[in-house]
Motif scaffolding. Structure first.
Motif, PDB file in Angstrom:
ATOM      1  N   ASP A  13      54.816  59.669  89.982  1.00 35.42           N
ATOM      2  CA  ASP A  13      56.099  60.303  90.288  1.00 35.42           C
ATOM      3  C   ASP A  13      55.881  61.410  91.302  1.00 35.42           C
ATOM      4  O   ASP A  13      54.774  61.944  91.435  1.00 35.42           O
ATOM      5  CB  ASP A  13      56.719  60.915  89.023  1.00 35.42           C
ATOM      6  CG  ASP A  13      57.186  59.840  88.060  1.00 35.42           C
ATOM      7  OD1 ASP A  13      57.888  58.916  88.500  1.00 35.42           O
ATOM      8  OD2 ASP A  13      56.827  59.916  86.869  1.00 35.42           O
ATOM      9  N   ALA A  14      56.971  61.779  91.992  1.00 34.98           N
ATOM     10  CA  ALA A  14      56.923  62.878  92.955  1.00 34.98           C
ATOM     11  C   ALA A  14      57.597  64.095  92.338  1.00 34.98           C
ATOM     12  O   ALA A  14      58.736  64.014  91.881  1.00 34.98           O
ATOM     13  CB  ALA A  14      57.632  62.475  94.239  1.00 34.98           C
ATOM     14  N   LEU A  15      56.891  65.223  92.330  1.00 34.87           N
ATOM     15  CA  LEU A  15      57.510  66.488  91.927  1.00 34.87           C
ATOM     16  C   LEU A  15      57.875  67.217  93.217  1.00 34.87           C
ATOM     17  O   LEU A  15      56.980  67.577  93.996  1.00 34.87           O
ATOM     18  CB  LEU A  15      56.534  67.339  91.102  1.00 34.87           C
ATOM     19  CG  LEU A  15      55.962  66.692  89.833  1.00 34.87           C
ATOM     20  CD1 LEU A  15      54.951  67.639  89.172  1.00 34.87           C
ATOM     21  CD2 LEU A  15      57.075  66.353  88.855  1.00 34.87           C
ATOM     22  N   PRO A  16      59.160  67.452  93.474  1.00 34.08           N
ATOM     23  CA  PRO A  16      59.533  68.150  94.712  1.00 34.08           C
ATOM     24  C   PRO A  16      59.077  69.607  94.681  1.00 34.08           C
ATOM     25  O   PRO A  16      59.095  70.247  93.630  1.00 34.08           O
ATOM     26  CB  PRO A  16      61.069  68.079  94.723  1.00 34.08           C
ATOM     27  CG  PRO A  16      61.435  67.036  93.709  1.00 34.08           C
ATOM     28  CD  PRO A  16      60.328  67.048  92.693  1.00 34.08           C
ATOM     29  N   HIS A 179      55.280  64.813 102.698  1.00 31.74           N
ATOM     30  CA  HIS A 179      56.554  65.420 103.111  1.00 31.74           C
ATOM     31  C   HIS A 179      57.679  64.401 103.244  1.00 31.74           C
ATOM     32  O   HIS A 179      57.448  63.242 103.617  1.00 31.74           O
ATOM     33  CB  HIS A 179      56.398  66.145 104.459  1.00 31.74           C
ATOM     34  CG  HIS A 179      55.579  67.403 104.371  1.00 31.74           C
ATOM     35  ND1 HIS A 179      56.127  68.613 104.034  1.00 31.74           N
ATOM     36  CD2 HIS A 179      54.263  67.618 104.563  1.00 31.74           C
ATOM     37  CE1 HIS A 179      55.175  69.541 104.042  1.00 31.74           C
ATOM     38  NE2 HIS A 179      54.034  68.965 104.352  1.00 31.74           N
ATOM     39  N   GLU A 180      58.902  64.873 102.982  1.00 25.61           N
ATOM     40  CA  GLU A 180      60.105  64.064 103.197  1.00 25.61           C
ATOM     41  C   GLU A 180      60.582  64.306 104.633  1.00 25.61           C
ATOM     42  O   GLU A 180      61.515  65.078 104.868  1.00 25.61           O
ATOM     43  CB  GLU A 180      61.188  64.465 102.173  1.00 25.61           C
ATOM     44  CG  GLU A 180      62.473  63.661 102.259  1.00 25.61           C
ATOM     45  CD  GLU A 180      62.290  62.168 101.999  1.00 25.61           C
ATOM     46  OE1 GLU A 180      61.925  61.795 100.876  1.00 25.61           O
ATOM     47  OE2 GLU A 180      62.503  61.383 102.931  1.00 25.61           O
ATOM     48  N   GLY A 213      70.463  61.137  97.477  1.00 25.65           N
ATOM     49  CA  GLY A 213      69.519  62.112  96.947  1.00 25.65           C
ATOM     50  C   GLY A 213      68.194  61.514  96.524  1.00 25.65           C
ATOM     51  O   GLY A 213      67.435  62.118  95.766  1.00 25.65           O
ATOM     52  N   ARG A 214      67.916  60.302  97.013  1.00 24.99           N
ATOM     53  CA  ARG A 214      66.676  59.635  96.609  1.00 24.99           C
ATOM     54  C   ARG A 214      65.555  59.891  97.600  1.00 24.99           C
ATOM     55  O   ARG A 214      65.776  60.116  98.779  1.00 24.99           O
ATOM     56  CB  ARG A 214      66.903  58.122  96.491  1.00 24.99           C
ATOM     57  CG  ARG A 214      67.708  57.748  95.277  1.00 24.99           C
ATOM     58  CD  ARG A 214      68.154  56.289  95.332  1.00 24.99           C
ATOM     59  NE  ARG A 214      67.035  55.359  95.379  1.00 24.99           N
ATOM     60  CZ  ARG A 214      67.180  54.041  95.543  1.00 24.99           C
ATOM     61  NH1 ARG A 214      68.394  53.527  95.696  1.00 24.99           N
ATOM     62  NH2 ARG A 214      66.129  53.255  95.554  1.00 24.99           N
ATOM     63  N   ILE A 215      64.329  59.820  97.094  1.00 25.37           N
ATOM     64  CA  ILE A 215      63.124  59.987  97.899  1.00 25.37           C
ATOM     65  C   ILE A 215      62.929  58.739  98.774  1.00 25.37           C
ATOM     66  O   ILE A 215      63.304  57.639  98.385  1.00 25.37           O
ATOM     67  CB  ILE A 215      61.938  60.230  96.939  1.00 25.37           C
ATOM     68  CG1 ILE A 215      60.602  60.369  97.671  1.00 25.37           C
ATOM     69  CG2 ILE A 215      61.832  59.143  95.866  1.00 25.37           C
ATOM     70  CD1 ILE A 215      59.461  60.809  96.733  1.00 25.37           C
ATOM     71  N   SER A 216      62.348  58.926  99.947  1.00 24.89           N
ATOM     72  CA  SER A 216      62.107  57.785 100.843  1.00 24.89           C
ATOM     73  C   SER A 216      60.690  57.237 100.692  1.00 24.89           C
ATOM     74  O   SER A 216      60.278  56.358 101.446  1.00 24.89           O
ATOM     75  CB  SER A 216      62.333  58.199 102.292  1.00 24.89           C
ATOM     76  OG  SER A 216      61.327  59.119 102.693  1.00 24.89           O
TER      77      SER A 216
END
Ligand code: ZN
Ligand code: FE
Length: 267
Positions: A13-16, A179-180, A213-216
């Motif tokens: 998972d990604a933690l922002p 990075h996003e 609002g989703r991660i790419s």
């Protein structure tokens, strides 16, 4: 979710963190052990651990020395005693194991190979897990989705060489960068290749994901090979655009790369 040896399962998972960083959280769901990659801030990781009190943070993997990647290391290490792995050529807080190109390490029962990928910084490393079904690459600020890191310390030749190494990994390798930046990278990719249908399709896809609002991320190497201009410097149309930008005949792939990188810096 990925199957590991001994029938354990890995979830990632990604933690922002900050504005556009992701701290990758690798979870061995069988043993309830986890590892993080590039915790620039300790808070998101400590919050996750507080919500999962029966889990242990066993390892911290670092790709390079920039603050947004190492800012949380000392606090996390002090809190959890997790083992800190990082590049040998850079100064990393609380680092316990100094990693060099070609090293093989075991984290959560998974083997990772260390790839030295200088360019963004001189000692930048990537962590590659070779797996027949789901190879994984944690590449920090070297390869981004549809882009690549800025050259803070290295030369264009170094970065081009590093990206060429990464591009040679299996096409189905999962690409986990930090990075996003995907949408802004894709805008540049479209300027370089206005007629590339894969880039157009990716712009539509990522635009929708971000609106939701989703991660790419993660990306895959196959997708990067089709849509990332920095991996497409051999394409005639990319070379021609690079030549237009710096008014030169960029007669090698690394010269094309250098032109694209300087164009992107001003884009
Ligand atoms: Zn960086
Ligand atoms: Fe960064």
């Amino acid at each position: 979710c990925f199957a590991l040896g001994n029938c354990t399962m890995l979830q990632i998972d990604a933690l922002p963190a900050f504005n556009d960083n992701y701290i990758w959280l690798l979870q061995d769901t069988t043993q309830k052990r986890c590892a993080v990659v590039d915790p620039g801030d300790a808070a998101p990781v400590l919050e996750w651990l507080a919500r999962h009190p029966d889990w242990v943070l066993s390892d911290i993997l670092i790709t390079h020395h920039h603050f947004d990647h190492v800012g949380g290391v000392a606090q996390l290490h002090a809190h959890t005693n997790a083992k800190v792995w990082g590049p040998a050529l850079e100064t990393i807080p609380a680092r316990q194991v100094a990693l060099n190109d070609g090293d093989r390490i075991e984290v959560l029962g998974l083997e990772f190979q260390i790839l030295l990928v200088p360019g963004h910084t001189l000692g930048h490393i990537a962590y590659y897990h070779q797996d027949p079904t789901a190879p994984l690459l944690f590449c920090g600020d070297t390869l981004f989705a549809a882009g690549c890191g800025r050259l803070f310390e290295g030369t264009p030749e170094q970065m081009h060489h590093s990206l060429t190494r990464l591009a040679a990994l299996p096409a189905h390798t999962g690409v986990y960068c930090t990075h996003e930046y995907t949408l802004s990278n894709l805008r540049f990719a479209q300027a370089v290749e206005p007629n590339n249908p894969d880039i157009a399709a990716r712009v539509a896809q990522v635009t929708q994901w971000r609106a939701e609002g989703r991660i790419s991320l993660p990306s895959s190497m196959a997708l990067e090979l089709r849509t990332n201009p920095f991996l497409r410097v051999h394409e005639t149309s990319v070379k021609e655009k690079a030549d237009e930008w710096n008014s030169r005949d960029n007669d090698s792939p690394s010269a094309v790369f250098a032109s694209l990188r300087s164009w992107k810096d001003r884009f």
